[in-house]
Every structure is written in structure tokens, then in C-alpha cells.
Design a protein around this motif. Structure first.
Motif, PDB file in Angstrom:
ATOM      1  N   LEU A  22       0.836  -1.207   0.000  1.00  0.00           N
ATOM      2  CA  LEU A  22       0.000   0.000   0.000  1.00  0.00           C
ATOM      3  C   LEU A  22       0.869   1.255   0.000  1.00  0.00           C
ATOM      4  N   VAL A  23       1.848   1.299   0.885  1.00  0.00           N
ATOM      5  CA  VAL A  23       2.740   2.459   0.950  1.00  0.00           C
ATOM      6  C   VAL A  23       3.520   2.605  -0.358  1.00  0.00           C
ATOM      7  N   SER A  24       4.024   1.492  -0.881  1.00  0.00           N
ATOM      8  CA  SER A  24       4.793   1.570  -2.126  1.00  0.00           C
ATOM      9  C   SER A  24       3.939   2.095  -3.272  1.00  0.00           C
ATOM     10  N   ASN A  25       2.677   1.702  -3.313  1.00  0.00           N
ATOM     11  CA  ASN A  25       1.796   2.175  -4.377  1.00  0.00           C
ATOM     12  C   ASN A  25       1.439   3.644  -4.231  1.00  0.00           C
ATOM     13  N   LEU A  26       1.382   4.136  -3.006  1.00  0.00           N
ATOM     14  CA  LEU A  26       1.169   5.572  -2.825  1.00  0.00           C
ATOM     15  C   LEU A  26       2.313   6.361  -3.462  1.00  0.00           C
ATOM     16  N   PHE A  27       3.547   5.898  -3.246  1.00  0.00           N
ATOM     17  CA  PHE A  27       4.694   6.572  -3.844  1.00  0.00           C
ATOM     18  C   PHE A  27       4.732   6.393  -5.365  1.00  0.00           C
ATOM     19  N   MET A  28       4.442   5.185  -5.850  1.00  0.00           N
ATOM     20  CA  MET A  28       4.534   4.955  -7.292  1.00  0.00           C
ATOM     21  C   MET A  28       3.459   5.718  -8.049  1.00  0.00           C
ATOM     22  N   THR A  29       2.254   5.733  -7.536  1.00  0.00           N
ATOM     23  CA  THR A  29       1.197   6.483  -8.204  1.00  0.00           C
ATOM     24  C   THR A  29       1.561   7.961  -8.254  1.00  0.00           C
ATOM     25  N   THR A  30       2.094   8.471  -7.160  1.00  0.00           N
ATOM     26  CA  THR A  30       2.531   9.867  -7.150  1.00  0.00           C
ATOM     27  C   THR A  30       3.662  10.079  -8.148  1.00  0.00           C
ATOM     28  N   ALA A  31       4.620   9.155  -8.182  1.00  0.00           N
ATOM     29  CA  ALA A  31       5.746   9.282  -9.112  1.00  0.00           C
ATOM     30  C   ALA A  31       5.285   9.330 -10.562  1.00  0.00           C
ATOM     31  N   TRP A  32       4.294   8.533 -10.903  1.00  0.00           N
ATOM     32  CA  TRP A  32       3.851   8.458 -12.289  1.00  0.00           C
ATOM     33  C   TRP A  32       2.919   9.589 -12.697  1.00  0.00           C
ATOM     34  N   TYR A  33       2.109  10.092 -11.749  1.00  0.00           N
ATOM     35  CA  TYR A  33       1.012  10.974 -12.149  1.00  0.00           C
ATOM     36  C   TYR A  33       0.997  12.356 -11.517  1.00  0.00           C
ATOM     37  N   TRP A  34       1.880  12.680 -10.561  1.00  0.00           N
ATOM     38  CA  TRP A  34       1.831  13.962  -9.873  1.00  0.00           C
ATOM     39  C   TRP A  34       1.915  15.137 -10.842  1.00  0.00           C
ATOM     40  N   HIS A  35       2.699  15.004 -11.874  1.00  0.00           N
ATOM     41  CA  HIS A  35       2.978  16.116 -12.783  1.00  0.00           C
ATOM     42  C   HIS A  35       1.799  16.459 -13.691  1.00  0.00           C
ATOM     43  N   LEU A  36       0.789  15.608 -13.736  1.00  0.00           N
ATOM     44  CA  LEU A  36      -0.373  15.899 -14.587  1.00  0.00           C
ATOM     45  C   LEU A  36      -1.207  17.040 -14.027  1.00  0.00           C
ATOM     46  N   LYS A  37      -1.077  17.292 -12.733  1.00  0.00           N
ATOM     47  CA  LYS A  37      -1.823  18.371 -12.084  1.00  0.00           C
ATOM     48  C   LYS A  37      -0.822  19.412 -11.589  1.00  0.00           C
TER      49      LYS A  37
END
Length: 111
Positions: free
Chosen positions: A8-23
């Protein structure tokens, strides 16, 4: 349970890594975005690798670990999509999620 929490924690970081820049990050140079994302992905690996080692040592198969990770990834992404990107959920998202839950049930059946 430690495996699921670490995933769960790893996916929070990975999702942020992949998609943070879209917003709000679309104006940043791509090289900067990639470097920031790599930093986030490094932290993600610090949680994902132990999660998989612990799960595997506890008797989970590689397939079980992967499907659990995918289900968690979809849950985390759905939350990110709604809260950060402001995109709505549709019935299709639920259908796709239920298909993965079905895969999870097949892989854990009889264990």
C-alpha cells in the motif's frame, strides 16, 4: 499483513511518481519531472522489494503478490484520480476493479 501494508505504501509513492505532474507540473521541463519521479520511485522500491520478499517467504506465490499489488494499485490510483486530478469514477472503473478482484480470488482459492 505486513506485505499488504508495505505494498500500500509503495503504491502511494509509485502512483505519485507516475502521475503527480499531470496536475500543476505540466509546465516543468520533462527532465525535471523525470528526476523527481525517479526519486519517488526509489522510495517506492524501498517498500515494494521488502513487501515481496516478506510475502514470498510467507508462502505467497509470485502471481499472488502481483495480483494483490495490482488490486492495491487500482485502489490507490482511484483515490488519486478523484482527489488529486479531480476526475470522476465511472461504472467502468468498478467493473475493471471487480475483474481484478476475481483474479485475486482465483489465485488464493484453496490456499
Amino acid at each position: 499483513m505486513p506485505t499488504v501494508l508495505l505494498l500500500l505504501v509503495s503504491n502511494l509513492f509509485m502512483t505519485t511518481a507516475w502521475y503527480w505532474h499531470l496536475k500543476g507540473g505540466m509546465t516543468k521541463p520533462l527532465a525535471v519531472v523525470v528526476l523527481i519521479s525517479w526519486g519517488l520511485a526509489f522510495v517506492e522500491y524501498c517498500f515494494a522489494v521488502p513487501a515481496n520478499r516478506i510475502g514470498y517467504a510467507s508462502g505467497w506465490s509470485a502471481a499472488q503478490l502481483k495480483i494483490v499489488q495490482e488490486v492495491i494499485a487500482l485502489l490507490v490510483f482511484a483515490g488519486f484520480m478523484v482527489t488529486v486530478l479531480g476526475e470522476p469514477l465511472h461504472w467502468r472503473h468498478l467493473g475493471a476493479f471487480l475483474c481484478l478482484v476475481g483474479a485475486l480470488l482465483f489465485l488464493f482459492a484453496g490456499k
